[in-house]
Design a protein around this motif. Structure first.
Motif, PDB file in Angstrom:
ATOM      1  N   MET A   1     -69.430  -7.337 -53.445  1.00  0.00           N
ATOM      2  CA  MET A   1     -68.365  -6.997 -52.493  1.00  0.00           C
ATOM      3  C   MET A   1     -68.282  -8.075 -51.412  1.00  0.00           C
ATOM      4  SD  MET A   1     -67.903  -3.536 -50.190  1.00  0.00           S
ATOM      5  CE  MET A   1     -67.702  -2.500 -51.627  1.00  0.00           C
ATOM      6  N   LYS A   2     -67.075  -8.501 -51.107  1.00  0.00           N
ATOM      7  CA  LYS A   2     -66.874  -9.535 -50.091  1.00  0.00           C
ATOM      8  C   LYS A   2     -67.272  -9.016 -48.702  1.00  0.00           C
ATOM      9  CE  LYS A   2     -64.905 -12.671 -52.778  1.00  0.00           C
ATOM     10  NZ  LYS A   2     -65.477 -14.013 -53.003  1.00  0.00           N
ATOM     11  N   LYS A   3     -67.733  -9.952 -47.862  1.00  0.00           N
ATOM     12  CA  LYS A   3     -68.108  -9.611 -46.486  1.00  0.00           C
ATOM     13  C   LYS A   3     -67.203 -10.353 -45.518  1.00  0.00           C
ATOM     14  CE  LYS A   3     -73.022  -8.762 -47.387  1.00  0.00           C
ATOM     15  NZ  LYS A   3     -74.414  -9.091 -46.991  1.00  0.00           N
ATOM     16  N   VAL A   4     -66.701  -9.610 -44.515  1.00  0.00           N
ATOM     17  CA  VAL A   4     -65.845 -10.187 -43.476  1.00  0.00           C
ATOM     18  C   VAL A   4     -66.531  -9.956 -42.134  1.00  0.00           C
ATOM     19  CG1 VAL A   4     -63.601 -10.128 -42.337  1.00  0.00           C
ATOM     20  CG2 VAL A   4     -63.753  -9.762 -44.817  1.00  0.00           C
ATOM     21  N   ALA A   5     -66.829 -11.030 -41.404  1.00  0.00           N
ATOM     22  CA  ALA A   5     -67.533 -10.917 -40.123  1.00  0.00           C
ATOM     23  C   ALA A   5     -66.583 -11.200 -38.964  1.00  0.00           C
ATOM     24  CB  ALA A   5     -68.707 -11.886 -40.074  1.00  0.00           C
ATOM     25  N   ILE A   6     -66.655 -10.352 -37.937  1.00  0.00           N
ATOM     26  CA  ILE A   6     -65.889 -10.563 -36.706  1.00  0.00           C
ATOM     27  C   ILE A   6     -66.834 -11.161 -35.673  1.00  0.00           C
ATOM     28  CG2 ILE A   6     -64.445  -9.501 -34.929  1.00  0.00           C
ATOM     29  CD1 ILE A   6     -64.028  -7.130 -36.824  1.00  0.00           C
ATOM     30  N   LEU A   7     -66.500 -12.348 -35.177  1.00  0.00           N
ATOM     31  CA  LEU A   7     -67.340 -13.015 -34.182  1.00  0.00           C
ATOM     32  C   LEU A   7     -66.519 -13.373 -32.955  1.00  0.00           C
ATOM     33  CD1 LEU A   7     -68.573 -14.019 -37.178  1.00  0.00           C
ATOM     34  CD2 LEU A   7     -70.193 -15.115 -35.624  1.00  0.00           C
ATOM     35  N   GLY A   8     -67.225 -13.689 -31.885  1.00  0.00           N
ATOM     36  CA  GLY A   8     -66.563 -14.079 -30.642  1.00  0.00           C
ATOM     37  C   GLY A   8     -67.495 -13.870 -29.477  1.00  0.00           C
ATOM     38  N   ARG A   9     -67.062 -14.281 -28.326  1.00  0.00           N
ATOM     39  CA  ARG A   9     -67.866 -14.105 -27.123  1.00  0.00           C
ATOM     40  C   ARG A   9     -67.772 -12.652 -26.653  1.00  0.00           C
ATOM     41  NH1 ARG A   9     -66.922 -18.622 -22.862  1.00  0.00           N
ATOM     42  NH2 ARG A   9     -69.070 -18.109 -22.343  1.00  0.00           N
ATOM     43  N   PRO A  10     -68.595 -12.230 -25.700  1.00  0.00           N
ATOM     44  CA  PRO A  10     -68.586 -10.826 -25.282  1.00  0.00           C
ATOM     45  C   PRO A  10     -67.239 -10.378 -24.703  1.00  0.00           C
ATOM     46  CG  PRO A  10     -70.591 -11.922 -24.514  1.00  0.00           C
ATOM     47  CD  PRO A  10     -69.678 -12.995 -25.046  1.00  0.00           C
ATOM     48  N   ASN A  11     -66.925  -9.114 -24.968  1.00  0.00           N
ATOM     49  CA  ASN A  11     -65.805  -8.419 -24.321  1.00  0.00           C
ATOM     50  C   ASN A  11     -64.432  -8.998 -24.661  1.00  0.00           C
ATOM     51  OD1 ASN A  11     -65.364  -6.101 -22.834  1.00  0.00           O
ATOM     52  ND2 ASN A  11     -65.022  -7.217 -20.935  1.00  0.00           N
ATOM     53  N   VAL A  12     -64.270  -9.467 -25.910  1.00  0.00           N
ATOM     54  CA  VAL A  12     -62.953  -9.960 -26.323  1.00  0.00           C
ATOM     55  C   VAL A  12     -62.224  -8.944 -27.208  1.00  0.00           C
ATOM     56  CG1 VAL A  12     -63.599 -12.385 -26.133  1.00  0.00           C
ATOM     57  CG2 VAL A  12     -63.881 -11.204 -28.334  1.00  0.00           C
ATOM     58  N   GLY A  13     -62.929  -7.864 -27.599  1.00  0.00           N
ATOM     59  CA  GLY A  13     -62.281  -6.814 -28.388  1.00  0.00           C
ATOM     60  C   GLY A  13     -62.739  -6.733 -29.830  1.00  0.00           C
ATOM     61  N   LYS A  14     -63.911  -7.289 -30.141  1.00  0.00           N
ATOM     62  CA  LYS A  14     -64.383  -7.290 -31.531  1.00  0.00           C
ATOM     63  C   LYS A  14     -64.596  -5.879 -32.063  1.00  0.00           C
ATOM     64  CE  LYS A  14     -67.938  -9.820 -30.570  1.00  0.00           C
ATOM     65  NZ  LYS A  14     -67.624  -9.942 -29.121  1.00  0.00           N
ATOM     66  N   SER A  15     -65.261  -5.042 -31.272  1.00  0.00           N
ATOM     67  CA  SER A  15     -65.527  -3.680 -31.735  1.00  0.00           C
ATOM     68  C   SER A  15     -64.247  -2.864 -31.865  1.00  0.00           C
ATOM     69  CB  SER A  15     -66.508  -2.981 -30.783  1.00  0.00           C
ATOM     70  OG  SER A  15     -67.783  -3.605 -30.844  1.00  0.00           O
ATOM     71  N   SER A  16     -63.280  -3.138 -31.004  1.00  0.00           N
ATOM     72  CA  SER A  16     -61.991  -2.441 -31.110  1.00  0.00           C
ATOM     73  C   SER A  16     -61.291  -2.815 -32.421  1.00  0.00           C
ATOM     74  CB  SER A  16     -61.090  -2.784 -29.917  1.00  0.00           C
ATOM     75  OG  SER A  16     -61.653  -2.298 -28.712  1.00  0.00           O
ATOM     76  N   LEU A  17     -61.350  -4.103 -32.782  1.00  0.00           N
ATOM     77  CA  LEU A  17     -60.764  -4.528 -34.057  1.00  0.00           C
ATOM     78  C   LEU A  17     -61.536  -3.917 -35.225  1.00  0.00           C
ATOM     79  CD1 LEU A  17     -58.759  -6.241 -35.662  1.00  0.00           C
ATOM     80  CD2 LEU A  17     -60.355  -8.164 -35.487  1.00  0.00           C
ATOM     81  N   PHE A  18     -62.853  -3.869 -35.104  1.00  0.00           N
ATOM     82  CA  PHE A  18     -63.683  -3.240 -36.132  1.00  0.00           C
ATOM     83  C   PHE A  18     -63.240  -1.790 -36.354  1.00  0.00           C
ATOM     84  CE2 PHE A  18     -67.378  -0.706 -37.350  1.00  0.00           C
ATOM     85  CZ  PHE A  18     -67.937  -1.437 -38.387  1.00  0.00           C
ATOM     86  N   ASN A  19     -63.085  -1.041 -35.265  1.00  0.00           N
ATOM     87  CA  ASN A  19     -62.656   0.352 -35.373  1.00  0.00           C
ATOM     88  C   ASN A  19     -61.263   0.469 -35.977  1.00  0.00           C
ATOM     89  OD1 ASN A  19     -65.045   1.294 -34.268  1.00  0.00           O
ATOM     90  ND2 ASN A  19     -64.254   1.407 -32.188  1.00  0.00           N
ATOM     91  N   ARG A  20     -60.375  -0.452 -35.609  1.00  0.00           N
ATOM     92  CA  ARG A  20     -58.999  -0.418 -36.121  1.00  0.00           C
ATOM     93  C   ARG A  20     -58.982  -0.671 -37.630  1.00  0.00           C
ATOM     94  NH1 ARG A  20     -54.532   1.595 -33.898  1.00  0.00           N
ATOM     95  NH2 ARG A  20     -54.890   0.463 -31.950  1.00  0.00           N
ATOM     96  N   LEU A  21     -59.743  -1.669 -38.076  1.00  0.00           N
ATOM     97  CA  LEU A  21     -59.792  -1.969 -39.508  1.00  0.00           C
ATOM     98  C   LEU A  21     -60.484  -0.851 -40.288  1.00  0.00           C
ATOM     99  CD1 LEU A  21     -60.675  -5.771 -39.348  1.00  0.00           C
ATOM    100  CD2 LEU A  21     -58.549  -4.804 -40.215  1.00  0.00           C
ATOM    101  N   ALA A  22     -61.526  -0.265 -39.681  1.00  0.00           N
ATOM    102  CA  ALA A  22     -62.260   0.806 -40.353  1.00  0.00           C
ATOM    103  C   ALA A  22     -61.536   2.142 -40.282  1.00  0.00           C
ATOM    104  CB  ALA A  22     -63.654   0.941 -39.742  1.00  0.00           C
ATOM    105  N   ARG A  23     -60.497   2.212 -39.436  1.00  0.00           N
ATOM    106  CA  ARG A  23     -59.693   3.428 -39.237  1.00  0.00           C
ATOM    107  C   ARG A  23     -60.525   4.591 -38.717  1.00  0.00           C
ATOM    108  NH1 ARG A  23     -57.593   1.233 -44.000  1.00  0.00           N
ATOM    109  NH2 ARG A  23     -55.397   0.650 -43.867  1.00  0.00           N
ATOM    110  N   LYS A  24     -61.541   4.285 -37.937  1.00  0.00           N
ATOM    111  CA  LYS A  24     -62.293   5.340 -37.257  1.00  0.00           C
ATOM    112  C   LYS A  24     -63.058   4.728 -36.096  1.00  0.00           C
ATOM    113  CE  LYS A  24     -66.218   5.168 -40.457  1.00  0.00           C
ATOM    114  NZ  LYS A  24     -67.080   5.963 -41.355  1.00  0.00           N
TER     115      LYS A  24
END
Length: 462
Positions: A1-24
């Motif tokens: 299974m392919k892996k997609v990683a979200i990276l960036g500096r703190p507080n740019v919205g990575k976890s929000s995008l994670f939740n949006r893509l995961a739909r929860k």
């Protein structure tokens, strides 16, 4: 299974995008910089049949020791990923550190996209987005996760690198050879493989060594370890295969006294309790250098509340105090009466002393946790107990146990059919439970016994 990683500096919205893509709402989000510290994973589906593993990483910030470890793990996740999403804050001017990190990731020679987050409207896109063209990225997406704005182009781009799932031969055969009624009947039948999946919660006070133990069990640095209490915020899931079992560990945030819980830690506590509802077994970590505290007793109460299989793990045994083994174990037994049924193992997560034995203990406890005692043997054991000590009468009223049956597993739950269930004293039920523990192997497993009238149904049976 392919892996997609979200990276960036703190507080740019990575976890929000994670939740949006995961739909929860799986990853904790807040305005506090550095909320995400460990790698959060989830299986995500786009375009119905395209699945990939999404990784939410901690903010890359090498300003202090703790966040340097977070940054190191985030970069390691990028090396393991097939696709990289690098996120920046569109409300701010492009940062030289962001460019440096982006170019470093670009050198990995993997599909990479620059995600410019917090572009909330067309005006902001016209005024700010063009400034990020200087990154020289081939794929740039101006989005707003909070406003769900312009995410479709990102989905379309991801589809290039996420192949559609292939139907297995078994599913094709099911589609072709079986009727709908047969498929429904098959779906209702319990699958053997489900009994081989164990969910284990790692519990304890802050800084007792939960993340170190998880890393030792996995044989790799999966959770951030630091002397700073409260390093773990999000529960961290990781699955390994041990023998015929698939064991999923959840390293939870350290549980503090409620008066000490501040800020984002209140979300972590809520996640921990939710996770306990789904767990099978709890590893309760005790610090060998301090022994059992009042807070350890409260955590033991949570394990009892959710009726989990349990193993008490005494960590830091390599630097324990002057107490001998027997004395230390007896002190733990005296303090943790909630978990009288739990075995105790002494380990050192730092040196990995006896850590491997924990896996064998987990699988053994799980087998007992899901065991079902044949009704005939169960009633033989109950009748044996009654012959040894008759059921006490209540103010001259005779109490008779007519029959016993196990009506549930995980944990084992037993119903006693009694003529006057309200008069069966709890001390006698406890005596029966102890007798059953003598007759059958229930080490590490809570045992529930309830008294019912004939025809009265327990909650689980309804």
């Amino acid at each position: 299974m392919k892996k997609v990683a979200i990276l960036g500096r703190p507080n740019v919205g990575k976890s929000s995008l994670f939740n949006r893509l995961a739909r929860k709402r799986d990853a904790i989000t807040s305005d506090v910089s550095g909320t995400t510290r460990d790698i959060k994973k989830n299986i995500v589906t786009i375009s119905e049949d395209r699945e990939f593993e999404l990784l939410d990483t901690g903010g890359i910030d090498e300003s202090d020791a703790l966040f340097s470890k977070v940054a190191e793990m985030s970069k390691r996740a990028a090396k393991e990923a097939d696709v990289i999403l690098y996120m920046v804050d569109g409300k701010k001017l492009p940062d030289e550190e962001d460019k440096k990190l982006f170019y470093e990731l670009q050198a990995l020679d993997k599909p990479i996209a620059l995600i410019v987050n917090k572009i909330d409207n067309d005006k902001e896109e016209q005024e700010r987005f063009w400034e990020f063209i200087e990154f020289g990225a081939e794929n740039v997406f101006p989005i707003s996760v909070s406003h769900n704005r312009k995410l479709n182009p990102l989905y379309k781009w991801l589809e290039r690198y996420i192949p559609p799932a292939e139907k297995t031969a078994q599913s094709l055969q099911a589609d072709e050879d079986f009727s709908l009624e047969q498929l429904l009947e098959m779906a209702e039948q319990p699958q053997e493989e489900e009994d081989r999946k164990i969910k284990v919660a790692i519990l304890g006070r802050p800084n007792v060594g939960k993340s170190s133990l998880l890393n030792a069990l996995l044989g790799e640095e999966r959770s951030v370890v630091s002397e700073v209490a409260g390093t773990t915020i999000d529960p961290v899931d990781e699955t390994i295969i041990h023998g015929d079992y698939e064991i999923t560990f959840v390293d939870t945030a350290g549980i503090r006294r409620r008066s000490k819980i501040l800020g984002i830690e209140k979300y972590a506590l809520g996640r921990t309790e939710k996770m306990l509802q789904e767990a099978d077994i709890a590893l309760l970590l005790i610090d060998a250098t301090t022994g059992v505290t009042e807070l350890d007793e409260r955590i033991a109460g949570l394990i009892d509340k959710y009726k989990l299989g349990a193993l008490i793990v005494v960590n830091k045994w390599d630097i324990r105090g002057e107490k001998e083994y027997k004395e230390a174990i007896q002190d733990i037994r005296d303090e943790l009466k909630f978990l009288h049924y739990a075995p105790i193992i002494t380990v050192s997560a730092k040196t990995k002393q006896r850590v491997s034995k924990i896996l064998d203990q987990i699988t053994a406890i799980y087998e007992r946790y899901k065991q079902r005692i044949p009704t005939s043997k169960l009633n033989e054991a109950i009748q044996y107990a009654i012959r040894r000590h008759h059921v006490p009468s209540h103010h001259g009223q005779v109490v008779r146990i007519k029959f016993a049956t196990q009506y549930a597993t995980k944990p084992p739950r037993i119903a006693l059919v009694v003529n006057k269930p309200g008069l069966l004293h709890f001390s006698y039920i406890r005596y029966l439970a102890n007798t059953l523990r003598e007759q059958f192997d229930f080490e590490g497993v809570p045992l529930e016994i309830v008294a019912r009238k004939r025809g009265e149904r327990s909650d689980e049976e309804e």
